[in-house]
Design a protein around this motif. Structure first.
Motif, PDB file in Angstrom:
ATOM      1  N   ALA A 168     -32.694  50.408  32.335  1.00  0.00           N
ATOM      2  CA  ALA A 168     -31.504  49.886  31.631  1.00  0.00           C
ATOM      3  C   ALA A 168     -30.264  50.075  32.507  1.00  0.00           C
ATOM      4  O   ALA A 168     -29.429  49.165  32.628  1.00  0.00           O
ATOM      5  CB  ALA A 168     -31.327  50.587  30.285  1.00  0.00           C
ATOM      6  N   ALA A 169     -30.156  51.249  33.145  1.00  0.00           N
ATOM      7  CA  ALA A 169     -29.009  51.501  34.024  1.00  0.00           C
ATOM      8  C   ALA A 169     -29.018  50.490  35.175  1.00  0.00           C
ATOM      9  O   ALA A 169     -27.985  49.885  35.504  1.00  0.00           O
ATOM     10  CB  ALA A 169     -29.065  52.930  34.559  1.00  0.00           C
ATOM     11  N   ALA A 170     -30.203  50.301  35.780  1.00  0.00           N
ATOM     12  CA  ALA A 170     -30.299  49.396  36.930  1.00  0.00           C
ATOM     13  C   ALA A 170     -29.936  47.966  36.521  1.00  0.00           C
ATOM     14  O   ALA A 170     -29.247  47.255  37.251  1.00  0.00           O
ATOM     15  CB  ALA A 170     -31.715  49.445  37.497  1.00  0.00           C
ATOM     16  N   GLN A 171     -30.388  47.551  35.350  1.00  0.00           N
ATOM     17  CA  GLN A 171     -30.096  46.176  34.948  1.00  0.00           C
ATOM     18  C   GLN A 171     -28.599  45.982  34.700  1.00  0.00           C
ATOM     19  O   GLN A 171     -28.004  44.992  35.142  1.00  0.00           O
ATOM     20  CB  GLN A 171     -30.883  45.808  33.686  1.00  0.00           C
ATOM     21  N   GLN A 172     -27.990  46.931  34.028  1.00  0.00           N
ATOM     22  CA  GLN A 172     -26.559  46.804  33.735  1.00  0.00           C
ATOM     23  C   GLN A 172     -25.741  46.802  35.029  1.00  0.00           C
ATOM     24  O   GLN A 172     -24.820  46.009  35.193  1.00  0.00           O
ATOM     25  CB  GLN A 172     -26.107  47.957  32.827  1.00  0.00           C
ATOM     26  N   LEU A 173     -26.099  47.714  35.953  1.00  0.00           N
ATOM     27  CA  LEU A 173     -25.338  47.833  37.205  1.00  0.00           C
ATOM     28  C   LEU A 173     -25.544  46.604  38.092  1.00  0.00           C
ATOM     29  O   LEU A 173     -24.613  46.118  38.728  1.00  0.00           O
ATOM     30  CB  LEU A 173     -25.755  49.109  37.944  1.00  0.00           C
ATOM     31  N   THR A 174     -26.768  46.085  38.115  1.00  0.00           N
ATOM     32  CA  THR A 174     -27.049  44.885  38.913  1.00  0.00           C
ATOM     33  C   THR A 174     -26.267  43.700  38.353  1.00  0.00           C
ATOM     34  O   THR A 174     -25.635  42.942  39.091  1.00  0.00           O
ATOM     35  CB  THR A 174     -28.562  44.568  38.879  1.00  0.00           C
ATOM     36  N   ARG A 175     -26.297  43.552  37.040  1.00  0.00           N
ATOM     37  CA  ARG A 175     -25.584  42.425  36.427  1.00  0.00           C
ATOM     38  C   ARG A 175     -24.073  42.546  36.653  1.00  0.00           C
ATOM     39  O   ARG A 175     -23.357  41.541  36.669  1.00  0.00           O
ATOM     40  CB  ARG A 175     -25.899  42.367  34.921  1.00  0.00           C
ATOM     41  N   ALA A 242     -23.129  55.756  44.610  1.00  0.00           N
ATOM     42  CA  ALA A 242     -23.396  56.596  43.428  1.00  0.00           C
ATOM     43  C   ALA A 242     -24.904  56.730  43.257  1.00  0.00           C
ATOM     44  O   ALA A 242     -25.667  55.856  43.704  1.00  0.00           O
ATOM     45  CB  ALA A 242     -22.791  55.965  42.169  1.00  0.00           C
ATOM     46  N   VAL A 243     -25.315  57.835  42.633  1.00  0.00           N
ATOM     47  CA  VAL A 243     -26.740  58.096  42.394  1.00  0.00           C
ATOM     48  C   VAL A 243     -26.926  58.428  40.913  1.00  0.00           C
ATOM     49  O   VAL A 243     -26.215  59.283  40.371  1.00  0.00           O
ATOM     50  CB  VAL A 243     -27.244  59.289  43.250  1.00  0.00           C
ATOM     51  N   VAL A 244     -27.861  57.720  40.266  1.00  0.00           N
ATOM     52  CA  VAL A 244     -28.202  58.021  38.866  1.00  0.00           C
ATOM     53  C   VAL A 244     -29.573  58.695  38.855  1.00  0.00           C
ATOM     54  O   VAL A 244     -30.549  58.123  39.353  1.00  0.00           O
ATOM     55  CB  VAL A 244     -28.235  56.739  37.998  1.00  0.00           C
ATOM     56  N   ALA A 474     -22.023  52.120  32.542  1.00  0.00           N
ATOM     57  CA  ALA A 474     -20.585  51.906  32.315  1.00  0.00           C
ATOM     58  C   ALA A 474     -19.774  52.979  33.042  1.00  0.00           C
ATOM     59  O   ALA A 474     -18.746  52.690  33.668  1.00  0.00           O
ATOM     60  CB  ALA A 474     -20.285  51.920  30.813  1.00  0.00           C
ATOM     61  N   VAL A 475     -20.253  54.227  32.975  1.00  0.00           N
ATOM     62  CA  VAL A 475     -19.553  55.337  33.632  1.00  0.00           C
ATOM     63  C   VAL A 475     -19.538  55.125  35.153  1.00  0.00           C
ATOM     64  O   VAL A 475     -18.510  55.285  35.820  1.00  0.00           O
ATOM     65  CB  VAL A 475     -20.242  56.679  33.270  1.00  0.00           C
ATOM     66  N   VAL A 476     -20.686  54.734  35.697  1.00  0.00           N
ATOM     67  CA  VAL A 476     -20.790  54.544  37.153  1.00  0.00           C
ATOM     68  C   VAL A 476     -19.924  53.357  37.579  1.00  0.00           C
ATOM     69  O   VAL A 476     -19.220  53.406  38.602  1.00  0.00           O
ATOM     70  CB  VAL A 476     -22.267  54.351  37.564  1.00  0.00           C
ATOM     71  N   ASP A 477     -19.948  52.296  36.803  1.00  0.00           N
ATOM     72  CA  ASP A 477     -19.133  51.116  37.124  1.00  0.00           C
ATOM     73  C   ASP A 477     -17.650  51.500  37.181  1.00  0.00           C
ATOM     74  O   ASP A 477     -16.931  51.134  38.114  1.00  0.00           O
ATOM     75  CB  ASP A 477     -19.388  50.052  36.041  1.00  0.00           C
ATOM     76  N   ARG A 478     -17.213  52.285  36.210  1.00  0.00           N
ATOM     77  CA  ARG A 478     -15.810  52.726  36.195  1.00  0.00           C
ATOM     78  C   ARG A 478     -15.529  53.639  37.393  1.00  0.00           C
ATOM     79  O   ARG A 478     -14.485  53.562  38.027  1.00  0.00           O
ATOM     80  CB  ARG A 478     -15.515  53.469  34.880  1.00  0.00           C
ATOM     81  N   TYR A 479     -16.501  54.497  37.711  1.00  0.00           N
ATOM     82  CA  TYR A 479     -16.345  55.413  38.850  1.00  0.00           C
ATOM     83  C   TYR A 479     -16.171  54.613  40.156  1.00  0.00           C
ATOM     84  O   TYR A 479     -15.358  54.958  41.011  1.00  0.00           O
ATOM     85  CB  TYR A 479     -17.594  56.310  38.918  1.00  0.00           C
ATOM     86  N   LEU A 480     -16.919  53.506  40.261  1.00  0.00           N
ATOM     87  CA  LEU A 480     -16.883  52.732  41.502  1.00  0.00           C
ATOM     88  C   LEU A 480     -15.671  51.808  41.588  1.00  0.00           C
ATOM     89  O   LEU A 480     -15.108  51.603  42.648  1.00  0.00           O
ATOM     90  CB  LEU A 480     -18.170  51.897  41.630  1.00  0.00           C
ATOM     91  N   ARG A 481     -15.291  51.228  40.447  1.00  0.00           N
ATOM     92  CA  ARG A 481     -14.241  50.206  40.481  1.00  0.00           C
ATOM     93  C   ARG A 481     -12.905  50.644  39.907  1.00  0.00           C
ATOM     94  O   ARG A 481     -11.911  49.960  40.068  1.00  0.00           O
ATOM     95  CB  ARG A 481     -14.702  48.995  39.654  1.00  0.00           C
ATOM     96  N   LEU A 486     -18.483  47.063  31.018  1.00  0.00           N
ATOM     97  CA  LEU A 486     -19.824  47.328  30.483  1.00  0.00           C
ATOM     98  C   LEU A 486     -19.722  48.162  29.205  1.00  0.00           C
ATOM     99  O   LEU A 486     -18.892  49.074  29.126  1.00  0.00           O
ATOM    100  CB  LEU A 486     -20.671  48.074  31.523  1.00  0.00           C
ATOM    101  N   PRO A 487     -20.587  47.886  28.238  1.00  0.00           N
ATOM    102  CA  PRO A 487     -20.542  48.669  26.994  1.00  0.00           C
ATOM    103  C   PRO A 487     -21.124  50.067  27.196  1.00  0.00           C
ATOM    104  O   PRO A 487     -22.067  50.244  27.963  1.00  0.00           O
ATOM    105  CB  PRO A 487     -21.419  47.862  26.036  1.00  0.00           C
ATOM    106  N   ALA A 488     -20.556  51.046  26.523  1.00  0.00           N
ATOM    107  CA  ALA A 488     -21.059  52.430  26.595  1.00  0.00           C
ATOM    108  C   ALA A 488     -21.362  52.881  25.173  1.00  0.00           C
ATOM    109  O   ALA A 488     -20.495  53.392  24.473  1.00  0.00           O
ATOM    110  CB  ALA A 488     -20.015  53.337  27.223  1.00  0.00           C
ATOM    111  N   PRO A 489     -22.598  52.656  24.695  1.00  0.00           N
ATOM    112  CA  PRO A 489     -22.883  52.907  23.269  1.00  0.00           C
ATOM    113  C   PRO A 489     -22.805  54.365  22.850  1.00  0.00           C
ATOM    114  O   PRO A 489     -22.561  54.646  21.682  1.00  0.00           O
ATOM    115  CB  PRO A 489     -24.311  52.368  23.103  1.00  0.00           C
TER     116      PRO A 489
END
Ligand SMILES: Cc1cc2nc3c(=O)[nH]c(=O)nc-3n(C[C@H](O)[C@H](O)[C@H](O)COP(=O)(O)OP(=O)(O)OC[C@H]3O[C@@H](n4cnc5c(N)ncnc54)[C@H](O)[C@@H]3O)c2cc1C
Ligand code: SF4
Length: 499
Positions: A168-175, A242-244, A474-481, A486-489
């Motif tokens: 799920a993380a990979a799909q969200q980050l790739t998209r 970043a690394v998850v 969502a957290v990683v996306d914010r960290y990078l950009r 992205l939604p953070a449920p």
């Protein structure tokens, strides 16, 4: 127009299963193909579209249950399967909150149904069945195809672990446009969806098509690569922005009783992995096959039920399940009020099959006290006693033996496997509960390293793993950009409602 009183006039119905004896002859999913669609409209129509939809808040993904119920409620009526329904809109609402509804629709214990307002004094809406019908239809109609990003962002993310959280993380980050690579130590991706859960609950072609979708969107997979051993964690930190860490929580709980090391006593995960490997075509037969053997399963949860269904399909001579807990009540007890997900007696499809095959009993309040060898030094019997209600210790004078050539330990998991090299290389620490330490925003003490899924939460559910994967993305996306759409449920500290 849907019947507004349907919750009152239409009884709850679930999709039908194939005959239990027929199921034992194969490893295909237990449900009768085609049994779902004709009933979905009527069942979705039972939804009251509550002002405060507790179904929605009980789901960590925040699934928009009343919205999709309404959109498909008028299907399947008057012999016109699609009259008045908008399946495509329902699919869009479903996929807005859940990357893999075909997994949750098949496997989730559905805390949303326990919290459905109708469940206060009656039968909940069959939310899970409706979800599944929409998910499967979306695949067939091509509404859930690959969604590659419009622009690559140039940043690189490594995800360690390819279970539902990592995927799920990979799909969200790739998209979102990040170049994402998933590292998986096993030879195939999927985590417990691949080598834990048997195909009679999730046929693996469903996992394959999701993986194909991720690849088509741009995610890269490096399977057979154990981070910490084959690739040092430092290399990932240096090569990625970043690394998850989504390595799961598969350190199996032991049973420290005499004979636990005998040949013939195995952890459930070892057994299930081999059975799944046979299905993948890796070997003609499992070296741990139950065929012709008397089997004892120690444990009472999902993993134990999966062992039971697998052993029955392997034609075990008998299968007995020893559960140290008392038999749960048939209905919600007063200490477990609505809307919590109650501990009630549940008969899984494996138990149904066990009854059909007259394979052996399910014994509650049974404390396993030891494993006994035969003349060849291998397991020959399992000794157990009645468990004292207070401390679950064996009650004196009640011990007895069951013949067994295979004993499977399904006692739960203590946390992530203690992978010292990986932990040292990424600066990971474990918390008091044995899970990987992180703050409420999934961040570890090491800059740019985040933890998601069972690794941070402890062995949980697929729906929580997907929610964690979406939230960490969502957290990683914010960290990078510096910002994210992205939604953070959920937060990392979010927990299911309990009393
Ligand atoms: C037998 C069984 C049945 C279950 N049934 C259900 C069910 O019906 N419904 C439900 O909701 N939940 C069920 N669960 C729980 C559910 O499967 C888990 O909660 C979920 O899979 C957790 O997802 P995850 O991504 O966090 O971890 P996992 O699925 O455990 O995936 C972690 C992945 O990380 C990989 N990995 C670990 N270390 C490394 C490393 N150093 N380098 C590279 N890769 C690594 C592992 O090989 C694994 O593939 C079941 C669990 C079991 C064991
Ligand atoms: S709680 Fe039940 S009845 Fe109410 S909106 Fe959710 S599914 Fe429908």
């Amino acid at each position: 127009m849907a019947d507004r009183m349907a919750f009152f006039t239409t009884p709850r119905a679930e999709r039908t299963r194939r005959d239990a004896r027929e199921r034992l002859g194969d490893r295909q999913e237990v449900y009768r193909p085609g049994s779902l669609l004709p009933m979905v409209g009527g069942q979705a129509g039972r939804c009251m579209d509550c002002g405060l939809p507790f179904c929605h808040s009980a789901c960590p993904l925040g699934n928009l249950v009343p919205e999709w119920n309404r959109l498909v409620a008028e299907s399947g009526t008057a012999g016109e399967p699609d009259a008045g329904a908008d399946w495509q809109a329902a699919a869009a609402r479903l996929l807005a909150t859940n990357n893999f509804p075909e997994f949750t629709g098949r496997l989730c214990p559905a805390p949303c149904e326990s919290a459905c307002v109708l469940a206060i004094d009656g039968a909940a809406v069959t939310i899970k069945n409706v979800e599944l019908a929409i998910a499967d239809r979306a695949w067939e109609a091509g509404w859930d195809g690959p969604r590659p990003p419009e622009r690559a962002d140039g940043r690189r993310v490594a995800v360690i672990g390819s279970g539902p959280a990592g995927l799920a993380a990979a799909q969200q980050l790739t998209r979102a446009g990040h170049a994402t690579t998933v590292y998986e130590r096993a030879d195939r991706a999927g985590g417990l969806l691949r080598y834990g859960i048997p195909p009679f609950r999730l046929e693996k072609h469903r996992l394959e098509r999701r993986l194909d979708q991720l690849r088509a969107e741009g995610a890269a997979f490096r399977t057979g690569v154990w981070v910490g051993r084959d690739v040092p964690g430092e290399e990932l930190r240096a090569g990625y922005d970043a690394v998850v860490v989504a390595v799961g929580a598969t350190a199996c709980r032991d049973l420290p009783v005499p004979g636990q090391d005998l040949s013939g006593v195995h952890q459930a995960m070892e057994y299930l992995t081999w059975a799944n490997r046979v299905d993948e075509g890796d070997c003609p037969a499992s070296p741990l096959s139950a065929e012709g053997r008397h089997v004892v399963i120690v444990g009472g949860g999902d993993t134990a039920a999966d062992c039971l269904g697998t052993a029955l399909r392997q034609r075990a001579a008998s299968v007995t399940q020893l559960d140290i807990n008392p038999r749960p009540p048939q209905r919600r007890a007063s200490g477990q009020p609505w809307p919590v997900h109650p501990k009630v007696y549940r008969e899984t499809t494996s138990h149904e099959e066990s009854c059909a095959a007259e394979a052996g009993p399910r014994v509650f309040e049974a404390a396993t006290v030891g494993f006994e060898p035969g003349p060849d030094g291998r397991l020959a019997a399992v000794r157990f006693a009645e468990a004292e209600p207070v401390d679950r210790s064996p009650r004196a004078g009640t011990e007895r033996s069951l013949p067994a050539q295979l004993a499977l330990l399904a006692l739960g998991f203590t946390g992530p496997e203690p992978d010292r090299r990986l932990f040292a290389q990424l600066g990971l620490a474990t918390g008091p509960e044995g899970t990987l330490a992180r703050d409420d925003g999934f961040a570890t003490a090491t800059e740019g390293v985040f933890v998601a899924g069972d690794a941070g939460r402890g062995q949980s559910l697929i729906v929580w793993a997907i929610a964690e994967g979406r939230a960490v993305a969502a957290v990683v996306d914010r960290y990078l950009r510096g910002w994210t759409e992205l939604p953070a449920p959920i937060r990392a500290s979010a927990r299911a409602l309990t009393v």
